[in-house]
Design an enzyme around this catalytic site. Structure first.
Site, PDB file in Angstrom:
ATOM      1  N   HIS A  80       0.924  -1.224   0.168  1.00  0.00           N
ATOM      2  CA  HIS A  80       0.076   0.064   0.070  1.00  0.00           C
ATOM      3  C   HIS A  80       1.036   1.159  -0.053  1.00  0.00           C
ATOM      4  CE1 HIS A  80      -3.094   2.547   2.255  1.00  0.00           C
ATOM      5  NE2 HIS A  80      -3.433   2.754   0.838  1.00  0.00           N
ATOM      6  N   GLU A  83       2.395   1.827  -3.387  1.00  0.00           N
ATOM      7  CA  GLU A  83       1.213   2.246  -4.462  1.00  0.00           C
ATOM      8  C   GLU A  83       1.163   3.973  -4.158  1.00  0.00           C
ATOM      9  OE1 GLU A  83      -2.740   3.763  -3.760  1.00  0.00           O
ATOM     10  OE2 GLU A  83      -2.796   1.955  -3.107  1.00  0.00           O
ATOM     11  N   HIS A  84       1.082   4.550  -2.918  1.00  0.00           N
ATOM     12  CA  HIS A  84       1.287   6.018  -2.575  1.00  0.00           C
ATOM     13  C   HIS A  84       2.495   6.362  -3.261  1.00  0.00           C
ATOM     14  CE1 HIS A  84      -1.937   6.876   0.270  1.00  0.00           C
ATOM     15  NE2 HIS A  84      -2.214   5.719   0.236  1.00  0.00           N
ATOM     16  N   GLU A 174      -5.129   7.640   6.181  1.00  0.00           N
ATOM     17  CA  GLU A 174      -5.924   6.721   5.680  1.00  0.00           C
ATOM     18  C   GLU A 174      -6.594   5.457   6.562  1.00  0.00           C
ATOM     19  OE1 GLU A 174      -6.590   3.821   1.611  1.00  0.00           O
ATOM     20  OE2 GLU A 174      -4.794   5.146   1.784  1.00  0.00           O
TER      21      GLU A 174
END
Length: 1078
Positions: A80, A83-84, A174
């Site tokens: 994750h 991805e950012h 998030e």
């Protein structure tokens, strides 16, 4: 690799990069006029190219076969985080927001998500070049530049040190956004209680602690870790891509070969997990009791299931979920509902990962009585399984499913470009024949009774575990889940209960409940699917009025664009009594719930056959909305109308529905703050409106008899506004309206009594603040919505300028407030519309105080004032062009067109050419116009700016945790003591009582004198305690007048003027077609 199957010219550019054509013969819906080609690049990256001559938006998506299942054990969330970080600059395009700036300047946007085994990146952008001509290799659309920038994510991302900390904080934010979300909490609990040797158990999102603080404490260079993760897992042969544009396939192919052939191919094997299973024998035969945040009650029964990866032709789980999840006569749900035990039921299988069997789950939403009788419900479930075991798999049931799936695919309409590319690229990871990439799992192809039987053998008592979700039962939760803190109990199913379940599972027809049986044939399945297609020069811009009298007005448009055998029917039954008070609105809401409740069994077949309906409330009264295949639509409408008219309100069902509504209202106040804030802003801007706490105050005193009486009042007199759109004729529209009138038989509501809805005007120079403390004590996020009033919703220039401001400010606001300042994960800006007014707003959800957030918005607006002043003419014109492209974007399907027309009818401006009007007015705007507009309505310090802010204040936030964390670290005590100190500081009664706090710290926790003194000093600082409504926060809120705090909403409304009601933009007689036949 030599190209094969080429029977078309290939541009020179791609000849230098060998490309294999896999297939160009895809199975497509009957109305699909796109051209498709699947290719494989020399680096083994597989790409679906899509040529769509009609699209306004081009798009690409790339799915990489790596997700959180590949995270390292001690750094959950790595996939994750990567991805950012890929968005934060590449070697070729090192400016961190260059990609997003390029997309924003060309009507575009982007996003990405990380799943268990895939990370999916996608964008969309204008499909036409700046000169508005057809794109070509010589005259490319913005897609070419976007593909170039996009490719670099997978070739040479920078993982800039300067962005690392910020993006890890974005990941952390998030995660914090999800901490109080039951769907995240309960799913993680399921995973945390699974086999620790299978990656299903992973915590997928990550947080700052596990991605930065802990690794750095172990001496790990986290940037190097992320670079190595990318190097290890991102390989062209694991990637699947979809590119959609107006360009010919050969041009798209050349661009893809040019930009993506450089993605390294590391020849990695496909990710598979075959050695372990998510649920071993030791995880089965268990019962879990979990405490949710919201007041919900559920029974979830789950089973390890077949691996259906290669079973895409037969999909045995769909047969089983169809029967177990059925809600018609004979079903589990119908029986549970008749007993007053359940409000809903879902069943189905989901895949876990390649190489691992799936999980079959049945979720039952329980009533209070159902919770008390959960053991009986489990036994009913297994009695139904025994019925299925005893009955051979029925081919007619499969054929019914297969027939509807075929019809749905045949008439499938287009979806937004990036939704299409993202979904198909994800599907390409599955081992489907490439010709079936579009139809994929949506179609059923072969009946296999043996596989259905195999699937059924998985649904047995010794292969099960179940979870009971309730805030009150059993009450003795003794554990906490590691990542979300969910309280739960985990224990073996008692042997006596398991024996009863075994008996139910092996019951004979004589022992089973007689109410359980297979469903009957579905009479709602459409048989008339003909569409009379008449070529039209240009589709009609607006519907026509085909009936107009004192009782009813009917708007009608025959579909002239999409040519599908579907229709949409909307009926607004207007009555001023519905919103005359909050109590009336609650009675009306209860009535709509009761109607839907009574129709559940009947309407389930209609739903399976592609028909949807709702009975709800709109802003003026009762609202009916039906859609789907037009063949049987009128049959469903007739039954809905009869139920509305004849509903017998039974006391037992009323109590169940009332309790459900009460929970719904209470749970509304526990949802994410950013989902709540807009309701308060709308409430404060409306002449008449209510919020949830007003409804909650009325609900307890409302009885079944109250609703019976109110039903008569609501239905006895009304004004009917109807809209019929789709594969129907004028005569059908008139019959539908007559059916409504003749079934309900209302008296005419005099025109003078038709509801008028108006918004309030914020006066120039005003600055109002409404503060409210959030209900969830554990939520750490505050939320701010700040609204700047601009003018009348019907004023074309007001709309044009506000929309252009949004276009120019949207990306810079996100970049500054979210990416650079990391105020929170939820940062949004844009135009804000009410019933009759228009303006501009910001929404931020953050651990920082609302006052501080406002100060940062003000700072951004000052910064943007300079940006606007210095903007070049070319950039300004580019923004105008980008916005005009967005406003004139073609509608994708019948539902989108229906929704647009109905929105213009229901808001009573009847501006059916609004998109064209917007484009026309935007085109005329100058930079000087926008500077004057911004300085007058938005700029800080403007004497004419009118502002209203809503502050939702978290109870549980500890000033972003920073001061609290610093204090705890300074104490140098063990974790259990840290936890107790923190808990003490978050208890208002203890922190305000210094003497008792001192005794507790000294005697109970055995802290040193220095530590006791430090904690006592901290107790005096508001930063370390729970936040309360209206307490002072960081930063000033405004450069202009001090905010005026709204304490009395009635007084606030009384001090403001209301706008005039909405007026038609043109004489409605222009739309009348009262005599002519169509």
């Amino acid at each position: 690799m030599a190209p094969r199957n080429f029977d078309f010219p290939v541009p020179a550019e791609s000849q230098s990069q060998p490309v294999e054509v896999v297939t160009d013969r895809l199975q497509t819906p009957s109305l699909d006029n796109r051209k498709y080609r699947v290719i494989r690049l020399s680096n083994n990256l597989e790409v679906l190219l899509v040529h769509d001559i009609e699209t306004d938006k081009a798009s690409a998506a790339l799915d990489c076969n790596v997700g959180n299942f590949s995270d390292e054990i001690d750094m959950p969330g790595m996939a994750h985080a990567v991805e950012h970080l890929l968005f934060m600059g590449t070697k070729k395009y090192p400016v961190e927001n260059e990609y997003s700036q390029y997309l924003a300047a060309n009507s575009g946007s982007s996003n990405a998500y990380t799943g268990a085994t895939s990370t999916n990146y996608f964008f969309e952008v204008s499909a036409r070049p700046a000169d508005d001509k057809e794109p070509s290799d010589e005259n490319p659309s913005p897609l070419k530049g976007a593909l170039d920038r996009f490719a670099q994510f997978f070739i040479e991302p920078l993982f800039l040190e300067s962005t690392l900390d910020r993006e890890l904080r974005a990941v952390d934010s998030e995660n914090k956004k999800n901490l109080q979300s039951d769907s995240w909490r309960l799913h993680q609990l399921e995973k945390s209680l699974s086999n620790p040797n299978h990656p299903y158990c992973h915590f997928s999102t990550g947080n700052l602690e596990v991605l930065k603080v802990q690794p750095e404490a172990r001496g790990i260079n986290v940037r190097e870790k992320f670079i190595k993760f990318h190097e290890k897992h991102y390989s062209a042969n694991r990637m699947k891509m979809v590119v959609l544009g107006r360009e010919p396939l050969d041009v798209l192919q050349a661009w893809v070969a040019e930009f993506f052939s450089a993605v390294p191919d590391k020849n990695l094997p496909r990710n598979r997990w075959e050695d372990e299973v998510p649920l071993r024998k030791s995880e089965l035969g268990m019962q879990v009791f979990a405490k949710p945040v919201m007041d919900s009650r559920e029974l979830n029964i789950c089973f390890p299931f077949l691996d259906e990866e290669m079973l895409f032709e037969t999909q045995p789980s769909r047969y089983l979920s169809h029967l177990i999840g059925h809600e018609g006569p004979g079903s589990i749900m119908a029986y549970l509902k008749s007993e007053g035990w359940a409000n809903g039921l879902n069943a189905g299988a989901y895949s876990v990962c390649p190489g691992t069997g799936g999980i079959f789950e049945c979720q039952i939403r329980l009533t209070e009585e159902g919770l008390k009788n959960y053991k009986k419900i489990v036994k009913v479930f297994f009695q139904y399984i025994s019925l299925l075991k005893e009955t051979p798999a029925q081919e007619w049931i499969f054929e019914e499913q297969k027939g509807m799936a075929d019809v749905n695919f045949k008439f499938k309409q287009k979806t937004p470009a990036s939704r299409f590319t993202s979904k198909i690229s994800s599907g390409m990871q599955k081992p489907l024949p490439r010709e079936w990439l579009l139809s994929g799992h949506s179609r059923l192809r072969k009946f296999d009774a043996g596989l259905i039987e195999q699937g059924l053998t998985c649904l047995r008592p010794d292969n099960m575990r179940f979870t009971i979700v309730s805030r009150s039962f059993p009450g003795n939760w003794d554990r906490k889940e590691k990542w979300y803190g969910t309280e739960y109990r985990y224990e073996k199913i008692p042997e006596e209960f398991l024996a009863e379940i075994e008996r139910a599972w092996s019951s004979t027809s004589d022992e089973r409940l007689p109410q359980l049986h297979l469903p009957h044939k579905n009479n709602f399945i459409p048989t008339k699917l003909e569409v009379e297609k008449k070529e039209v020069k240009e589709p009609a811009l607006a519907p026509r009025i085909v009936r107009k009298d004192l009782l009813a007005r009917t708007w009608f448009k025959k579909d002239d664009t999409f040519w599908v055998p579907k229709a949409n029917v909307v009926v607004s039954c207007r009555n001023p009594n519905v919103y005359a008070s909050a109590a009336n609105a609650v009675k009306a809401k209860l009535f709509t719930y009761l109607v839907r409740d009574a129709l559940e069994e009947y309407s389930y077949d209609a739903e399976l056959a592609g028909l949807q309906y709702s009975v709800s409330l709109d802003a003026r009264g009762l609202f009916l909305d039906l859609s789907g295949y037009n063949d049987k639509l009128a049959v469903l409408l007739q039954q809905v109308l009869v139920m509305v008219r004849d509903l017998e309100i039974k006391d037992d069902r009323f109590e169940i529905v009332k309790e459900r509504l009460n929970r719904g209202y209470n749970n509304w106040e526990l949802q994410q703050p950013f989902n709540q804030v807009s309701d308060y802003t709308s409430w404060l801007n409306s002449e008449v409106d209510y919020v949830v706490e007003e409804y909650l105050a009325e609900l307890p005193s409302i009885t079944a008899e109250d609703v019976r009486q109110f039903k008569k009042l609501m239905l006895s007199q009304m004004r009917i506004e109807a809209f019929v759109h789709g594969n129907v004729y004028k005569e059908d529209a008139l019959k539908i309206t007559e059916m409504v009138c003749s079934t309900l038989k209302p008296r005419i509501l005099p025109q003078a009594q038709w509801p008028v809805i108006r918004s309030l005007i914020l006066p120039p120079g005003s600055n109002y603040v409404y503060r409210k403390s959030l209900k969830d004590p554990a939520n750490v996020n505050h939320c701010l919505e700040t609204f700047f009033y601009v003018g009348d919703k019907g004023d074309y220039w007001v709309r044009a300028k506000t929309l252009l401001l949004d276009q120019m400010a949207h990306e810079p606001a996100f970049d500054q407030l979210r990416t650079k300042e990391q105020l929170g994960y939820v940062v949004f800006s844009g135009a804000r519309t009410f019933s009759t007014t228009y303006g501009f707003r910001f929404i931020i959800q953050s651990e920082r105080r609302p006052e501080y957030l406002e100060s940062r918005i003000e700072a951004f607006l000052n910064l943007f004032a300079t940006t606007l002043e210095n903007m070049s003419d070319a950039e300004f014109e580019g923004h105008k062009r980008s916005l005009i492209v967005k406003r004139l974007e073609k509608l994708k399907n019948l539902d989108q067109e229906s929704n647009r027309h109905w929105s213009h009818i229901s808001n009573e401006y009847f501006c059916f050419d609004q998109a064209r009007q917007d484009a026309k007015h935007i085109k005329k705007l100058t930079k000087a116009d926008m500077i004057e507009f911004f300085n007058r309505y938005i700029k800080p310090g403007s004497p004419t700016r009118a502002q209203l802010s809503v502050h939702l204040v978290a109870q549980g936030s500890a000033q972003s945790g920073e001061k609290m964390q610093a204090l705890l670290e300074s104490l140098k005590v063990d974790k259990s003591q840290e936890t107790k100190v923190k808990a003490a500081l978050l208890r208002p009664e203890l922190r305000s009582d210094a003497e008792n706090l001192q005794l507790y710290l000294k005697n109970e926790l055995k802290l040193s004198e220095d530590n006791v003194a430090a904690v006592l000093a901290a107790a005096k600082e508001p930063e370390t305690g729970p936040k309360v409504n209206g307490s002072q926060g960081e930063g000033a809120s405004n450069e202009g007048r001090e905010p005026q705090v709204i304490t009395d909403v009635r007084d606030f409304r009384a001090s403001l003027q209301a706008t005039p009601g909405a007026r038609p933009v043109k004489d409605l007689s222009e739309y009348e077609d009262l005599d002519a036949k169509l």
